[in-house]
Design a protein around this motif. Structure first.
Motif, PDB file in Angstrom:
ATOM      1  N   ASP A  49       1.118   2.085  -3.960  1.00 34.74           N
ATOM      2  CA  ASP A  49      -0.022   2.994  -4.032  1.00 34.74           C
ATOM      3  C   ASP A  49       0.365   4.432  -3.713  1.00 34.74           C
ATOM      4  O   ASP A  49       0.051   5.353  -4.469  1.00 34.74           O
ATOM      5  CB  ASP A  49      -1.112   2.536  -3.055  1.00 34.74           C
ATOM      6  CG  ASP A  49      -2.121   1.622  -3.734  1.00 34.74           C
ATOM      7  OD1 ASP A  49      -1.846   1.207  -4.865  1.00 34.74           O
ATOM      8  OD2 ASP A  49      -3.158   1.338  -3.134  1.00 34.74           O
ATOM      9  N   THR A  51      -8.483  10.513   6.054  1.00 37.18           N
ATOM     10  CA  THR A  51      -8.849  10.628   4.644  1.00 37.18           C
ATOM     11  C   THR A  51      -9.634  11.905   4.394  1.00 37.18           C
ATOM     12  O   THR A  51      -9.426  12.598   3.384  1.00 37.18           O
ATOM     13  CB  THR A  51      -9.661   9.403   4.204  1.00 37.18           C
ATOM     14  OG1 THR A  51      -8.889   8.224   4.408  1.00 37.18           O
ATOM     15  CG2 THR A  51     -10.057   9.497   2.750  1.00 37.18           C
ATOM     16  N   VAL A  85      -9.546   6.959  -6.488  1.00 40.16           N
ATOM     17  CA  VAL A  85      -9.797   6.429  -5.147  1.00 40.16           C
ATOM     18  C   VAL A  85     -11.091   5.627  -5.134  1.00 40.16           C
ATOM     19  O   VAL A  85     -11.155   4.528  -4.580  1.00 40.16           O
ATOM     20  CB  VAL A  85      -9.851   7.576  -4.121  1.00 40.16           C
ATOM     21  CG1 VAL A  85     -10.317   7.067  -2.772  1.00 40.16           C
ATOM     22  CG2 VAL A  85      -8.487   8.238  -3.995  1.00 40.16           C
ATOM     23  N   GLY A 126       0.809  -1.211   0.000  1.00 40.04           N
ATOM     24  CA  GLY A 126       0.000   0.000   0.000  1.00 40.04           C
ATOM     25  C   GLY A 126       0.844   1.264   0.000  1.00 40.04           C
ATOM     26  O   GLY A 126       0.548   2.224  -0.705  1.00 40.04           O
ATOM     27  N   ASP A 129      -3.246   2.480   4.689  1.00 39.88           N
ATOM     28  CA  ASP A 129      -3.856   2.514   3.366  1.00 39.88           C
ATOM     29  C   ASP A 129      -5.088   1.649   3.404  1.00 39.88           C
ATOM     30  O   ASP A 129      -5.063   0.563   3.955  1.00 39.88           O
ATOM     31  CB  ASP A 129      -2.885   1.969   2.302  1.00 39.88           C
ATOM     32  CG  ASP A 129      -3.338   2.351   0.906  1.00 39.88           C
ATOM     33  OD1 ASP A 129      -4.490   2.770   0.769  1.00 39.88           O
ATOM     34  OD2 ASP A 129      -2.525   2.231  -0.016  1.00 39.88           O
ATOM     35  N   ARG A 130      -6.181   2.133   2.839  1.00 41.51           N
ATOM     36  CA  ARG A 130      -7.389   1.323   2.852  1.00 41.51           C
ATOM     37  C   ARG A 130      -7.640   0.679   1.505  1.00 41.51           C
ATOM     38  O   ARG A 130      -8.744   0.328   1.156  1.00 41.51           O
ATOM     39  CB  ARG A 130      -8.592   2.188   3.270  1.00 41.51           C
ATOM     40  CG  ARG A 130      -8.691   2.306   4.776  1.00 41.51           C
ATOM     41  CD  ARG A 130      -9.731   3.302   5.173  1.00 41.51           C
ATOM     42  NE  ARG A 130      -9.352   4.660   4.855  1.00 41.51           N
ATOM     43  CZ  ARG A 130      -8.548   5.396   5.615  1.00 41.51           C
ATOM     44  NH1 ARG A 130      -8.059   4.915   6.712  1.00 41.51           N
ATOM     45  NH2 ARG A 130      -8.259   6.628   5.269  1.00 41.51           N
ATOM     46  N   SER A 131      -6.625   0.508   0.705  1.00 42.36           N
ATOM     47  CA  SER A 131      -6.779  -0.217  -0.549  1.00 42.36           C
ATOM     48  C   SER A 131      -6.942  -1.681  -0.237  1.00 42.36           C
ATOM     49  O   SER A 131      -6.127  -2.274   0.439  1.00 42.36           O
ATOM     50  CB  SER A 131      -5.539  -0.028  -1.441  1.00 42.36           C
ATOM     51  OG  SER A 131      -5.401   1.326  -1.773  1.00 42.36           O
ATOM     52  N   THR A 135      -4.879   9.608   1.417  1.00 40.11           N
ATOM     53  CA  THR A 135      -4.912   9.486   2.869  1.00 40.11           C
ATOM     54  C   THR A 135      -3.549   9.767   3.478  1.00 40.11           C
ATOM     55  O   THR A 135      -2.538   9.228   3.026  1.00 40.11           O
ATOM     56  CB  THR A 135      -5.354   8.063   3.284  1.00 40.11           C
ATOM     57  OG1 THR A 135      -6.626   7.772   2.731  1.00 40.11           O
ATOM     58  CG2 THR A 135      -5.444   7.943   4.803  1.00 40.11           C
ATOM     59  N   MET A 159     -10.316   1.825  -4.569  1.00 40.61           N
ATOM     60  CA  MET A 159     -10.506   1.542  -3.155  1.00 40.61           C
ATOM     61  C   MET A 159     -11.896   1.015  -2.827  1.00 40.61           C
ATOM     62  O   MET A 159     -12.082   0.395  -1.782  1.00 40.61           O
ATOM     63  CB  MET A 159     -10.240   2.790  -2.322  1.00 40.61           C
ATOM     64  CG  MET A 159      -8.788   3.179  -2.209  1.00 40.61           C
ATOM     65  SD  MET A 159      -8.576   4.562  -1.064  1.00 40.61           S
ATOM     66  CE  MET A 159      -6.798   4.596  -0.921  1.00 40.61           C
ATOM     67  N   THR A 167     -13.927   5.531   4.635  1.00 39.51           N
ATOM     68  CA  THR A 167     -13.488   5.956   3.304  1.00 39.51           C
ATOM     69  C   THR A 167     -14.678   6.287   2.415  1.00 39.51           C
ATOM     70  O   THR A 167     -14.674   7.279   1.683  1.00 39.51           O
ATOM     71  CB  THR A 167     -12.626   4.868   2.648  1.00 39.51           C
ATOM     72  OG1 THR A 167     -11.475   4.632   3.462  1.00 39.51           O
ATOM     73  CG2 THR A 167     -12.175   5.286   1.265  1.00 39.51           C
ATOM     74  N   SER A 219     -13.120   0.978   5.885  1.00 35.50           N
ATOM     75  CA  SER A 219     -13.847   0.943   4.607  1.00 35.50           C
ATOM     76  C   SER A 219     -15.045   1.885   4.635  1.00 35.50           C
ATOM     77  O   SER A 219     -15.277   2.657   3.694  1.00 35.50           O
ATOM     78  CB  SER A 219     -14.319  -0.488   4.315  1.00 35.50           C
ATOM     79  OG  SER A 219     -13.224  -1.361   4.179  1.00 35.50           O
TER      80      SER A 219
END
Length: 766
Positions: free
Chosen positions: A522, A562, A633, A518, A761-763, A534, A637, A605, A602
């Motif tokens: 990313d 974020t 994003v 991430g 990272d929320r990927s 983020t 994401m 975001t 999640s």
């Protein structure tokens, strides 16, 4: 830069908040949250959202795929023709009789078609390509025929069966999956007949009494294996129809040869075997267009079977529950086909997105690495001025000492402001007892992490502000590396490099892979594109003026990091990534804690994306995030990770229903691409490659959990559900490698140990 006016330490006034919850705002009404409800009410809400709805949705999807695979693959079919058996048990009158074998009501009769009557029979259909052509030829020459259809093909193409019946043709059973019934149990025979009949009923609203067993030929080929089956089928009310003239069109000998083989001798009647499915049947169609008019000119009539025998129709209309049951079956099969087709398109889309994302990450992360690692690269003049480091803490007794000591060992001049957000475990007392220079404690009633950060900003003495979590430790050089990009006056915030400290467990190793990928891919990509989504709560730095322009830390979402990052972009500030600003954080060590954490990430975001959806219409330099960042994003994401499970769903589908080899190779190809990207990210971050051993298992287990979490977040968002903060239980074992931080676990005050943490990272893993 000199220090700003110092503010006094004190206790926050105003009404106390009962929890770490955030309020809603007009900009995020559809993605709202609230404080904790009573436990029983929360449990009632959690069950439907967390388990029931995702489980039902996934179960329905798998059921549709299994139905589609079952109907299309002939998974239970047996295409082997068994060796012939003896004929000792077969009555001679059957062997010498005609191709229509009637064993109903205990009778054993073989019937022949009268002279100058031909009954054309077509097996294995209906086929979407060749059956309509056969029907067109029959209609053109005013001829009737009998179509022995399989249940699988009837279920897939019911309109063709309806056309057969509507145009005066008869249909008969040819089993559902086309097995050799001579070697099947009675229960399997019953199932093949009933499912075949169900499909015909659903397609045309009729029931048939005609049956032709797969791999049958002439009546004199009946043996001790097939004869008992014929008798049993007769006892179920069916007439068995074989043939006495075989066109052998399946050999594709040419239209002329097919006509010759199908023509009976001496004007005798016959039941002619042809095929309207099972491959290329253009020779059959061509031969049929010659065969019918030629024999009609010689006085032959082409009737269906009951017309030729002068018997009542073999088709009986069906009404009531049986009809609706058949229609329901056809509807479900058609729905499964439509859903699978749609999913296949989505799979192609998500596959393209995944590959494009990986290619973009590799290309841009490499460019970023080469740029920032050049010997002559500088953000601007070196930043040496003091920095305020804010540490929001809520019940961090197990971690706070290590955190503060790591900051005190910083190679950059810092003041440390610990904001105790109403801790009940003595967190603030532990910090004060350390009696470290440059460390201040601000106490306030529990109001949530954004409020604690805003309180810390108000008490910060300097214009550069570093924010971190109370369960995180910095390396001595972290603050210095983190603030160097502020040498560029256009930079408003900097994202650091958060790393998993407890990576020795399996779950920790999986998160370690996710964090490294991430950040190193990313974040580098987003830095080059100037749309960093983020700044991680574990390690980030801000200009005070940028924070003030963006309105400070907001309560509107659960992803305050974020939210503020997007707000900074919209205010025209640049957000960059500092790869050497490393912070070590403790990742969740149980599935339950991981689920709670990722669910909040999640959902938060999604809230932030919704709140800043107006960025799509922003103009000027500040509109770059809306034009580039917000779509990327949202796509990478939220949307792509939601579709990514299709890769695994179709893997299971392909393994069960085929083609197994190509399916497994395709899945391994995707895994290989991920492995290459992960290895490149580990190389950029100078991490040991040994942790990548668990990557295949991560893709099989860990990724599935992330899918369900994201699905749950979607359901919560779409239904307007509420979500509260979930505390994570910490152990306090993380320390910076090579740093002076000591583990003082025995001396800390026992407590919740939960941390208010944010994601690096929320990927989702795709």
């Amino acid at each position: 830069m000199g220090p700003r006016n110092r503010r006094t330490t004190g206790t926050a006034t105003g009404p106390a908040r009962p929890s770490r919850s955030s309020g809603s705002s007009p900009s995020s009404r559809s993605l709202r949250m609230s404080g904790p409800a009573p436990r029983s009410a929360a449990r009632r809400r959690r069950l439907p959202l967390r388990l029931l709805l995702p489980t039902l949705l996934l179960a329905a999807l798998m059921a549709m795929l299994m139905l589609r695979g079952y109907v299309h693959s002939e998974i239970l079919a047996d295409h082997r023709i068994r060796p012939e058996a003896t004929t000792d048990e077969v009555p001679q009158k059957i062997l010498d009789g005609g191709p229509v074998i009637d064993t109903r009501d205990g009778h054993e009769t073989g019937l022949r078609v009268p002279d100058h009557r031909l009954v054309l029979t077509f097996d294995d259909g209906p086929d979407p390509t060749w059956t309509p052509k056969v029907l067109d030829v029959l209609e053109r020459h005013h001829a009737h025929a009998v179509f022995f259809v399989t249940g699988t093909m009837t279920s897939r193409y019911p309109a063709l069966v309806r056309r057969m019946v509507a145009e005066g043709h008869e249909v008969g059973l040819h089993t559902f999956n086309h097995p050799d019934l001579s070697y099947q149990s009675r229960s399997r025979i019953d199932w093949e007949l009933s499912q075949n009949q169900l499909a015909i009923t659903g397609a045309a609203g009729v029931r048939t009494s005609l049956f032709r067993p797969p791999y049958s030929s002439f009546a004199d080929a009946m043996d001790d294996r097939s004869w008992p089956v014929t008798r049993y089928i007769g006892s179920r009310g069916y007439i068995t129809v074989v043939n006495d003239t075989d066109s052998e069109d399946w050999q594709k000998p040419g239209a002329g040869e097919i006509v010759r083989r199908a023509t009976p001798k001496g004007g005798k009647g016959a039941i002619v075997l042809m095929h309207d499915s099972g491959g290329d049947r253009h020779q059959t169609v061509e031969a049929l267009d010659r065969f019918i008019p030629e024999l009609q000119a010689r006085g032959y009539r082409f009737d269906n079977l009951t017309e030729a025998l002068g018997a009542p129709s073999a088709l009986t209309p069906v009404t009531g529950p049986d009809l609706w049951q058949g229609k329901a079956w056809i509807f479900l099969v058609q729905a499964s086909d439509d859903i699978t087709g749609t999913l296949a398109i989505c799979l192609a889309v998500v596959g393209g997105l995944v590959i494009a994302r990986f290619a973009l990450m590799l290309l841009l992360s490499g460019a970023h690495s080469r740029r920032v690692r050049r010997k002559d690269f500088r953000w601007g003049p070196p930043v040496t001025e003091p920095v305020s480091v804010l540490v929001p803490a809520y019940n961090e007794a197990k971690c706070i000492e290590a955190t503060v000591r790591s900051l005190a060992a910083s190679k950059h001049p810092v003041e440390i402001v610990v904001v105790d957000d109403g801790s009940a475990d003595g967190t603030a007392d532990i910090v004060e007892a350390l009696n470290l220079p440059g460390v201040r404690v601000v106490r306030q009633r529990n109001a949530g992490k954004p409020a604690a950060l805003n309180r810390g900003i108000a008490h910060a003495s300097y214009d550069l502000i570093v924010m971190m979590d109370g369960d995180t430790v910095f390396e001595p050089s972290t603050v210095r590396e983190l603030v160097q990009p502020f040498g560029d006056p256009g930079v408003g915030a900097v994202a650091g490099n958060a790393k998993v400290g407890n990576r020795d467990s399996l779950i920790g190793a999986w998160q370690h892979i996710e964090y490294v990928m991430g950040f190193n891919l990313d974040r580098r990509m987003y830095d080059v594109l100037r749309c960093m989504p983020t700044i991680p709560g574990a390690v980030g730095a801000f200009r005070r003026s940028a924070l003030e322009e963006a309105g400070g830390m907001s309560h509107d979402t659960l992803a305050e990091d974020t939210d503020i990052t997007m707000a900074l972009h919209r205010a025209g500030w640049r957000v960059v990534y500092a790869e050497n600003a490393r912070a070590w954080t403790e990742a969740p060590e149980s599935v339950q804690q991981l689920w709670s954490q990722r669910y909040r990430w999640s959902y938060g975001t999604m809230q932030a994306i919704w709140k800043h959806r107006g960025a799509l219409l922003d103009r000027g330099p500040s509109g770059r995030f809306g034009r580039v960042g917000l779509p990327l994003v949202s796509l990478f994401m939220v949307v792509a990770p939601l579709l990514a499970p299709l890769i695994d769903v179709f893997l299971l589908y392909g393994v069960v229903f085929g083609p197994t080899r190509r399916t497994v190779l395709a899945w391994l190809g995707v895994l290989a691409i991920q492995a290459v990207c992960a290895a490149y990210a580990f190389r950029l971050d100078k991490e040991r490659m040994t942790h990548l051993i668990s990557l295949p298992l991560q893709q099989i287990l860990y990724r599935q959990l992330m899918y369900v979490v994201l699905l749950q977040s979607w359901i919560t968002a779409l239904t307007g559900g509420r979500l509260r903060w979930q505390k994570l239980r910490r152990t306090g074992v993380v320390e910076a490698p090579g740093g002076p931080v000591r583990r003082e676990r025995a001396a800390v005050v026992s407590g919740d140990g939960g941390g208010v943490d944010r994601a690096p990272d929320r990927s989702a893993v795709t």
